[in-house]
Motif scaffolding. Sequence first.
Motif, PDB file in Angstrom:
ATOM      1  N   LEU A 228      -2.531  59.898  28.392  1.00  0.00           N
ATOM      2  CA  LEU A 228      -1.296  59.743  27.633  1.00  0.00           C
ATOM      3  C   LEU A 228      -1.532  58.636  26.615  1.00  0.00           C
ATOM      4  O   LEU A 228      -1.426  57.449  26.928  1.00  0.00           O
ATOM      5  CB  LEU A 228      -0.131  59.392  28.571  1.00  0.00           C
ATOM      6  N   ASP A 229      -1.866  59.023  25.398  1.00  0.00           N
ATOM      7  CA  ASP A 229      -2.245  58.062  24.364  1.00  0.00           C
ATOM      8  C   ASP A 229      -1.256  58.107  23.195  1.00  0.00           C
ATOM      9  O   ASP A 229      -0.233  58.774  23.258  1.00  0.00           O
ATOM     10  CB  ASP A 229      -3.665  58.347  23.877  1.00  0.00           C
ATOM     11  N   ARG A 230      -1.558  57.330  22.154  1.00  0.00           N
ATOM     12  CA  ARG A 230      -0.720  57.233  20.959  1.00  0.00           C
ATOM     13  C   ARG A 230       0.727  56.879  21.315  1.00  0.00           C
ATOM     14  O   ARG A 230       1.681  57.376  20.718  1.00  0.00           O
ATOM     15  CB  ARG A 230      -0.785  58.521  20.135  1.00  0.00           C
ATOM     16  N   VAL A 231       0.880  56.003  22.295  1.00  0.00           N
ATOM     17  CA  VAL A 231       2.198  55.629  22.801  1.00  0.00           C
ATOM     18  C   VAL A 231       2.797  54.501  21.969  1.00  0.00           C
ATOM     19  O   VAL A 231       2.129  53.502  21.680  1.00  0.00           O
ATOM     20  CB  VAL A 231       2.100  55.215  24.284  1.00  0.00           C
ATOM     21  N   THR A 232       4.056  54.658  21.583  1.00  0.00           N
ATOM     22  CA  THR A 232       4.743  53.653  20.774  1.00  0.00           C
ATOM     23  C   THR A 232       5.878  52.956  21.514  1.00  0.00           C
ATOM     24  O   THR A 232       6.403  51.956  21.023  1.00  0.00           O
ATOM     25  CB  THR A 232       5.297  54.304  19.496  1.00  0.00           C
ATOM     26  N   ASP A 233       6.259  53.468  22.686  1.00  0.00           N
ATOM     27  CA  ASP A 233       7.260  52.784  23.501  1.00  0.00           C
ATOM     28  C   ASP A 233       7.022  53.147  24.957  1.00  0.00           C
ATOM     29  O   ASP A 233       6.493  54.229  25.265  1.00  0.00           O
ATOM     30  CB  ASP A 233       8.686  53.164  23.086  1.00  0.00           C
ATOM     31  N   LEU A 234       7.411  52.231  25.850  1.00  0.00           N
ATOM     32  CA  LEU A 234       7.124  52.387  27.275  1.00  0.00           C
ATOM     33  C   LEU A 234       8.175  51.649  28.078  1.00  0.00           C
ATOM     34  O   LEU A 234       8.558  50.525  27.737  1.00  0.00           O
ATOM     35  CB  LEU A 234       5.738  51.815  27.584  1.00  0.00           C
ATOM     36  N   ARG A 245       5.421  59.334  22.877  1.00  0.00           N
ATOM     37  CA  ARG A 245       4.151  59.691  22.247  1.00  0.00           C
ATOM     38  C   ARG A 245       4.437  60.678  21.130  1.00  0.00           C
ATOM     39  O   ARG A 245       4.940  61.764  21.369  1.00  0.00           O
ATOM     40  CB  ARG A 245       3.204  60.328  23.265  1.00  0.00           C
ATOM     41  N   ASP A 246       4.103  60.292  19.896  1.00  0.00           N
ATOM     42  CA  ASP A 246       4.359  61.168  18.743  1.00  0.00           C
ATOM     43  C   ASP A 246       5.808  61.641  18.733  1.00  0.00           C
ATOM     44  O   ASP A 246       6.101  62.810  18.493  1.00  0.00           O
ATOM     45  CB  ASP A 246       3.408  62.374  18.758  1.00  0.00           C
ATOM     46  N   ARG A 247       6.713  60.731  19.074  1.00  0.00           N
ATOM     47  CA  ARG A 247       8.161  60.956  19.116  1.00  0.00           C
ATOM     48  C   ARG A 247       8.583  61.962  20.186  1.00  0.00           C
ATOM     49  O   ARG A 247       9.716  62.450  20.182  1.00  0.00           O
ATOM     50  CB  ARG A 247       8.712  61.381  17.750  1.00  0.00           C
ATOM     51  N   GLU A 248       7.703  62.266  21.113  1.00  0.00           N
ATOM     52  CA  GLU A 248       8.057  63.064  22.277  1.00  0.00           C
ATOM     53  C   GLU A 248       8.141  62.155  23.498  1.00  0.00           C
ATOM     54  O   GLU A 248       7.353  61.214  23.636  1.00  0.00           O
ATOM     55  CB  GLU A 248       7.021  64.160  22.535  1.00  0.00           C
ATOM     56  N   VAL A 249       9.091  62.418  24.399  1.00  0.00           N
ATOM     57  CA  VAL A 249       9.282  61.599  25.591  1.00  0.00           C
ATOM     58  C   VAL A 249       8.524  62.225  26.756  1.00  0.00           C
ATOM     59  O   VAL A 249       8.718  63.404  27.081  1.00  0.00           O
ATOM     60  CB  VAL A 249      10.780  61.469  25.945  1.00  0.00           C
ATOM     61  N   TRP A 250       7.668  61.432  27.371  1.00  0.00           N
ATOM     62  CA  TRP A 250       6.870  61.860  28.523  1.00  0.00           C
ATOM     63  C   TRP A 250       7.244  60.986  29.717  1.00  0.00           C
ATOM     64  O   TRP A 250       7.364  59.760  29.586  1.00  0.00           O
ATOM     65  CB  TRP A 250       5.381  61.700  28.235  1.00  0.00           C
ATOM     66  N   CYS A 251       7.401  61.583  30.906  1.00  0.00           N
ATOM     67  CA  CYS A 251       7.773  60.816  32.097  1.00  0.00           C
ATOM     68  C   CYS A 251       6.928  61.227  33.298  1.00  0.00           C
ATOM     69  O   CYS A 251       6.400  62.343  33.356  1.00  0.00           O
ATOM     70  CB  CYS A 251       9.252  61.024  32.427  1.00  0.00           C
ATOM     71  N   TRP A 252       6.817  60.313  34.261  1.00  0.00           N
ATOM     72  CA  TRP A 252       6.036  60.555  35.476  1.00  0.00           C
ATOM     73  C   TRP A 252       6.518  59.621  36.579  1.00  0.00           C
ATOM     74  O   TRP A 252       7.311  58.714  36.330  1.00  0.00           O
ATOM     75  CB  TRP A 252       4.547  60.343  35.206  1.00  0.00           C
ATOM     76  N   GLY A 253       6.040  59.833  37.814  1.00  0.00           N
ATOM     77  CA  GLY A 253       6.387  58.953  38.920  1.00  0.00           C
ATOM     78  C   GLY A 253       6.983  59.702  40.097  1.00  0.00           C
ATOM     79  O   GLY A 253       6.914  60.933  40.181  1.00  0.00           O
ATOM     80  N   ARG A 254       7.575  58.937  41.005  1.00  0.00           N
ATOM     81  CA  ARG A 254       8.079  59.515  42.251  1.00  0.00           C
ATOM     82  C   ARG A 254       9.475  60.101  42.138  1.00  0.00           C
ATOM     83  O   ARG A 254       9.908  60.846  43.011  1.00  0.00           O
ATOM     84  CB  ARG A 254       8.066  58.441  43.341  1.00  0.00           C
ATOM     85  N   ASP A 255      10.218  59.759  41.108  1.00  0.00           N
ATOM     86  CA  ASP A 255      11.615  60.189  40.989  1.00  0.00           C
ATOM     87  C   ASP A 255      11.702  61.473  40.170  1.00  0.00           C
ATOM     88  O   ASP A 255      11.637  61.451  38.944  1.00  0.00           O
ATOM     89  CB  ASP A 255      12.444  59.081  40.336  1.00  0.00           C
ATOM     90  N   SER A 256      11.871  62.607  40.835  1.00  0.00           N
ATOM     91  CA  SER A 256      11.896  63.895  40.149  1.00  0.00           C
ATOM     92  C   SER A 256      13.143  64.088  39.296  1.00  0.00           C
ATOM     93  O   SER A 256      13.175  64.967  38.427  1.00  0.00           O
ATOM     94  CB  SER A 256      11.782  65.042  41.161  1.00  0.00           C
ATOM     95  N   THR A 257      14.187  63.283  39.521  1.00  0.00           N
ATOM     96  CA  THR A 257      15.384  63.417  38.691  1.00  0.00           C
ATOM     97  C   THR A 257      15.119  62.979  37.261  1.00  0.00           C
ATOM     98  O   THR A 257      15.853  63.346  36.354  1.00  0.00           O
ATOM     99  CB  THR A 257      16.548  62.578  39.258  1.00  0.00           C
ATOM    100  N   ILE A 258      14.049  62.216  37.035  1.00  0.00           N
ATOM    101  CA  ILE A 258      13.713  61.740  35.695  1.00  0.00           C
ATOM    102  C   ILE A 258      12.828  62.735  34.960  1.00  0.00           C
ATOM    103  O   ILE A 258      13.019  63.001  33.774  1.00  0.00           O
ATOM    104  CB  ILE A 258      13.022  60.371  35.762  1.00  0.00           C
TER     105      ILE A 258
END
Length: 302
Positions: A228-234, A245-258
């Motif tokens: 997950l590169d070219r990230v501008t906010d986190l 990333r490139d104005r698209e929102v990417w999410c991950w982790g243990r909380d599937s509601t996100i």
Amino acid sequence: EDGVLSACGAGSADCDGVVANGCEVDTMGDAANCGGCGVACSSGSCVDGLCAPEPGLAEDERMVALRANGSAACGVTDGGHAICWGEVLPFESHARPAPLRDRGGLLSGVVDVGIGRECLCALKDDGTVVCMGNTDGFGEPSQCGATGSDEVFVVDPLPVLAGGSPITDASRLTLGNGYGCLVRGGVDVGGTSYTDAVMCWGSGGLGDGTYEGSNEPVVVQRAGGAPLDRVTDLDGGAQAACAVRDREVWCWGRDSTIHGTDGRRATRVRRSGGALLRADAVEVGEEIACALDGSALWCWGV
């Protein structure tokens, strides 16, 4: 022979009671015996027999960023200092704002802070990330990361390590509940270099394709395994993190509601109807996340 010398000259003292070594202490400059035996200077500096005042913030410093999590909050000043209050760490609680310190005095060069579960980290202007707090991880990898310390509680901030060396190219930092993430300037994966890539450490759900945790930062992957590169906010929430990333929102982790998936890798967030969510910034809380696209605010979760 032990005893006490009858007299010592000005600026010296017999503090150990050993006659053989005479007036062994320089009370004019010894920070542990400043002006007299046992008079310790909290500032660590003794000048002409007087304790030097502890360094403080400049009168004109102003708060430029604010972070909060659980029962603590921290602000970052334009002078590169961090000021925190509340239950900052298991061994440190402040009813009033107090500056973070290291062995040399005030922790300087701070550009951002992350407050986690019994761990606090700071991003510095030299690209390093330093952490302090509980390093035992409650039976899981530590949220304070790999610092190289054997201490259960790290009082003085220590740098987060990757491959045994301090990270020196971090540009963004966030802490959630038991994990931390940062953005690095360059990450090499399989001989290919990726810029502004996200790496995470701590308990499981780090986005590296597994549910395993790691004391050292691991590369967050997109679907298919690419970083997950070219990230501008986190930003990281309780059990999930998101990035832009490139104005698209990417999410991950243990909380599937996100993120709506198993969270092993980062996936793109879609609006109702199926269109990809476009955004400039993202914030994640506990079971809720929001993204800002210009003046439009989009939120999802419970």
